[in-house]
Design a protein around this motif. Structure first.
Motif, mmCIF file in Angstrom:
data_model
loop_
_atom_site.group_PDB
_atom_site.id
_atom_site.type_symbol
_atom_site.label_atom_id
_atom_site.label_comp_id
_atom_site.label_asym_id
_atom_site.label_seq_id
_atom_site.Cartn_x
_atom_site.Cartn_y
_atom_site.Cartn_z
ATOM 1 N N PRO B 264 -14.803 -20.331 -58.592
ATOM 2 C CA PRO B 264 -14.421 -18.923 -58.787
ATOM 3 C C PRO B 264 -14.461 -18.127 -57.482
ATOM 4 O O PRO B 264 -15.462 -18.143 -56.764
ATOM 5 C CB PRO B 264 -15.476 -18.402 -59.772
ATOM 6 N N LYS B 265 -13.348 -17.475 -57.228
ATOM 7 C CA LYS B 265 -13.212 -16.611 -56.047
ATOM 8 C C LYS B 265 -14.293 -15.508 -56.080
ATOM 9 O O LYS B 265 -14.730 -15.008 -55.058
ATOM 10 C CB LYS B 265 -11.810 -15.991 -56.155
ATOM 11 N N GLN B 266 -14.697 -15.158 -57.312
ATOM 12 C CA GLN B 266 -15.627 -14.043 -57.510
ATOM 13 C C GLN B 266 -17.034 -14.317 -56.961
ATOM 14 O O GLN B 266 -17.870 -13.412 -56.900
ATOM 15 C CB GLN B 266 -15.731 -13.692 -59.000
ATOM 16 N N GLU B 296 -9.311 -22.800 -55.496
ATOM 17 C CA GLU B 296 -9.911 -21.473 -55.660
ATOM 18 C C GLU B 296 -9.289 -20.851 -56.909
ATOM 19 O O GLU B 296 -8.060 -20.862 -57.061
ATOM 20 C CB GLU B 296 -9.632 -20.606 -54.440
ATOM 21 N N ASP B 298 -9.184 -17.513 -59.769
ATOM 22 C CA ASP B 298 -9.439 -16.077 -59.843
ATOM 23 C C ASP B 298 -9.723 -15.683 -61.299
ATOM 24 O O ASP B 298 -8.845 -15.810 -62.155
ATOM 25 C CB ASP B 298 -8.200 -15.333 -59.301
ATOM 26 N N ILE B 299 -10.938 -15.240 -61.554
ATOM 27 C CA ILE B 299 -11.290 -14.800 -62.916
ATOM 28 C C ILE B 299 -11.861 -13.377 -62.804
ATOM 29 O O ILE B 299 -13.082 -13.173 -62.797
ATOM 30 C CB ILE B 299 -12.319 -15.752 -63.574
ATOM 31 N N TYR B 302 -14.861 -11.937 -64.824
ATOM 32 C CA TYR B 302 -16.277 -12.283 -64.593
ATOM 33 C C TYR B 302 -17.120 -11.043 -64.283
ATOM 34 O O TYR B 302 -18.304 -10.993 -64.594
ATOM 35 C CB TYR B 302 -16.400 -13.293 -63.440
ATOM 36 N N LEU B 389 -9.531 -17.849 -69.181
ATOM 37 C CA LEU B 389 -10.109 -19.185 -68.994
ATOM 38 C C LEU B 389 -9.163 -20.269 -69.531
ATOM 39 O O LEU B 389 -9.038 -21.338 -68.929
ATOM 40 C CB LEU B 389 -11.485 -19.261 -69.674
ATOM 41 N N ILE B 392 -6.735 -20.846 -66.871
ATOM 42 C CA ILE B 392 -7.365 -21.540 -65.732
ATOM 43 C C ILE B 392 -7.465 -23.045 -66.018
ATOM 44 O O ILE B 392 -7.215 -23.871 -65.146
ATOM 45 C CB ILE B 392 -8.784 -20.958 -65.470
ATOM 46 N N ILE B 399 -14.754 -25.869 -64.104
ATOM 47 C CA ILE B 399 -15.144 -24.786 -63.205
ATOM 48 C C ILE B 399 -16.537 -25.137 -62.686
ATOM 49 O O ILE B 399 -17.428 -25.503 -63.468
ATOM 50 C CB ILE B 399 -15.124 -23.431 -63.930
ATOM 51 N N SER B 401 -19.872 -24.104 -60.227
ATOM 52 C CA SER B 401 -20.554 -22.928 -59.656
ATOM 53 C C SER B 401 -22.034 -23.248 -59.459
ATOM 54 O O SER B 401 -22.527 -24.236 -60.002
ATOM 55 C CB SER B 401 -20.432 -21.735 -60.616
ATOM 56 N N PHE B 422 -22.424 -17.149 -64.538
ATOM 57 C CA PHE B 422 -21.580 -18.332 -64.760
ATOM 58 C C PHE B 422 -21.987 -19.085 -66.025
ATOM 59 O O PHE B 422 -21.175 -19.773 -66.629
ATOM 60 C CB PHE B 422 -21.629 -19.253 -63.540
#
Lengths: 97, 482
Positions: B264-266, B296, B298-299, B302, B389, B392, B399, B401, B422
């Motif tokens: 996640p970019k976040q 990468e 993008d969500i 989040y 999601l 994604i 995913i 994290s 997450f």
């Protein structure tokens, strides 16, 4: 912003007694959560369908409308958990006056 | 005994190198030696466990083994019903409550010959993330007793981490299995919502709750999930897993090669402990070396996860806890004027502050004045998160994290609101997630988290198993509990 009068109303809805000395603590903590929840107002949700359940493949769990016998042991186990009972009944305060 | 993996113990029992009774006695001895310091167990079923172990010995001797896990002990979080046994959910309200029936998972464990060794401590009604809201006792992190074990399944995590049992059951509503597992250096697995029956669990937030597993290794976790999963007519949210993708065969050897893993970019938006971020970046490199494609993703939703969770979870709490009225079971405040007064005082006297706070906030967001603006609005954003999601997962398989944003903290210190973002996302969308211990920093563990699409559990576990092998985490490292 949640204030004392609304807190007491909510507590009465929830059938939850709050002591006077606890009021300030709850107001502070609930307002903290509310301010965190305010971030949700950033998003527009027009035309979005709310999530009601997250399982897509559900079916009603139908059962035949037939009473089944329950063993005496299980009835005893259930009744023994009651804070007050009389014979094979729960004992509670009057519901109707 | 506690250095062995579950499969090794199972083989030793099968070949009668050791007996179930040896294992049970060894676990009881260790619990008696160290648990007074750790506080993982609320109750130990010593006599019943020994009796069950003798029965298991007889079955094995007579070639009538019930399952691969027959004769092995397990610890059960104290919010899962076991017939004729107490279940408190670590609340004063349920003190003395005796379960009149078995939860579906317990029936399955018994049918497989698994021995229920004891009940583990937790946050009251699973509301908390440090096990500190238990009405009964404090549970500490076995790697350093000044630190929290995480929660709410803190007792289950400690029981496995400190080698008192090979595995344990917990429940995960917002990371409550995976976060304490990560803080205690073990594997924590929350299955897809619907994979394991919730019948017989003391509900916290019904659309999030999921029973799951805490174990030393992913392989141990895989053995146990095969016992407890499955459709149950008593929980209509369960699905027939086999109908989905249980029959897919994966090439284990090259499983990671070509796998698409989204980061996640976040991540950069959060305050993450430096050691966690460095370790996470290191783990990404290890995956890349195995041929994993890192993407990468993008969500943006989040950002709203902690708020969404609080609003919806508290609303469900207020509805579920409303059943605790002191009429048919549990605590009752007898000194009251009328029925309503009795309800109010019963809850006031028997529930802890955290539980009451959540009831109040949940009732507030469900009240007519705020229902649309807060509760319904949150459920709509939950839809946006779920849809995001789903998109994604068309681009990536999992995913990846850090498990948490922070290392375990000392008692008296607080975790940040974003610590478990997450993990919570998996509960909001009903997805499976698994935390795996990655390394130790200053003798405290930190973990990583894989989250899959709905019912990707089989592949998720196999990927996690492969990952565990490449990082070479030493499962024989045990805490000295000081």
């Amino acid at each position: 912003m949640l204030e004392k009068i609304e807190l007491l109303t909510v507590a009465s809805f929830a059938r939850l007694h709050i002591d006077d000395k606890e009021v300030d603590g709850y107001i502070k903590d609930l307002n903290k959560i509310l301010s965190q929840a305010n971030i949700l107002q950033e998003l527009s949700t027009t035309d979005v369908v709310p999530t009601t359940h997250i399982v897509t493949k559900t079916a009603n769990a139908w059962r035949s409308d037939i009473s089944k016998p329950c063993s005496y042991d299980v009835i005893e186990l259930i009744l023994n958990n009651a804070p007050a009972k009389k014979e094979r009944f729960y004992k509670i305060k009057k519901v109707l006056k | 005994m506690f250095f062995y993996k579950v499969k090794e113990l199972s083989n030793k029992i099968l070949f009668q190198d050791i007996s179930s009774l040896d294992i049970i006695n060894s676990c009881i001895k260790r619990i008696k030696k160290i648990d007074s310091k750790l506080g993982a167990f609320l109750k130990l079923n010593e006599h019943k466990a020994i009796h069950d172990a003798l029965n298991s010995n007889n079955r094995i001797t007579n070639g009538k083994r019930l399952s691969i896990l027959d004769g092995l002990p397990i610890a059960i979080k104290d919010n899962i019903m076991v017939k004729n046994e107490s279940m408190t959910s670590a609340s004063k309200y349920l003190k003395g409550y005796i379960s009149p029936y078995d939860a579906t998972v317990i029936k399955k464990l018994k049918k497989a010959g698994i021995i229920l060794l004891g009940r583990t401590n937790m946050d009251e009604f699973a509301m908390g993330c440090s096990t500190e809201t238990s009405a009964y006792q404090k549970t500490v992190n076995p790697w350093n007793i000044k630190y929290i074990p995480g929660g709410s399944s803190g007792g289950s995590a400690v029981s496995v981490s400190a080698g008192m049992v090979p595995f344990a059951l917990g429940s995960d509503t917002g990371g409550s299995i995976r976060q304490p597992a990560s803080f205690c250096g073990i594997v924590g697995y929350k299955p897809t919502y619907g994979l394991v029956s919730r019948y017989g669990i003391c509900a916290l937030a019904s659309s999030f709750d999921q029973i799951g597993i805490l174990a030393k290794t992913v392989e141990d976790t895989m053995l146990l999930i095969n016992i407890i999963k499955g459709i149950d007519y008593k929980d209509p949210t369960t699905c027939d897993y086999k109908e989905l993708n249980d029959n897919k065969h994966y090439n284990n050897k090259n499983l990671l090669k070509g796998l698409r893993i989204g980061i996640p970019k976040q991540l950069i938006n959060y305050r993450i402990d430096n050691v966690i971020l460095d370790s996470f970046n290191e783990s990404i490199k290890k995956l890349e070396l195995e041929g994993v494609k890192i993407l990468e993703i993008d969500i943006p939703e989040y950002k709203y996860v902690p708020a969404l969770y609080k609003v919806i979870m508290c609303a469900e709490v207020s509805a579920n806890i409303a059943t605790f009225d002191g009429m048919r079971y549990g605590y009752r405040a007898f000194e009251s004027i009328d029925l309503n007064d009795e309800y109010s005082k019963t809850r006031a006297e028997s529930l802890g502050y955290e539980v009451k706070k959540r009831i109040l906030f949940g009732t507030y967001v469900l009240s007519k004045k705020h229902y649309n603006d807060i509760f319904l609005h949150a459920q709509k954003i939950r839809t946006l998160l779920i849809e995001r999601l789903e998109k994604i997962y068309k681009k990536c398989d999992f995913i990846f994290s850090p498990a948490t944003m922070q290392m375990p903290v000392k008692f008296g210190e607080h975790l940040t609101e974003d610590c478990d973002v997450f993990l919570i996302a998996a509960n909001l969308a009903g997805l499976p997630g698994i935390t795996i211990p990655y390394k130790f920093v200053k003798n405290l563990p930190l973990g990583v988290h894989f989250m899959g699409s709905r019912f990707s559990d089989k592949l998720l576990l196999e990927v996690a198993n492969n990952f565990e092998k490449i990082i070479g985490f030493n499962i024989n490292k045990f805490p000295n509990c000081t």
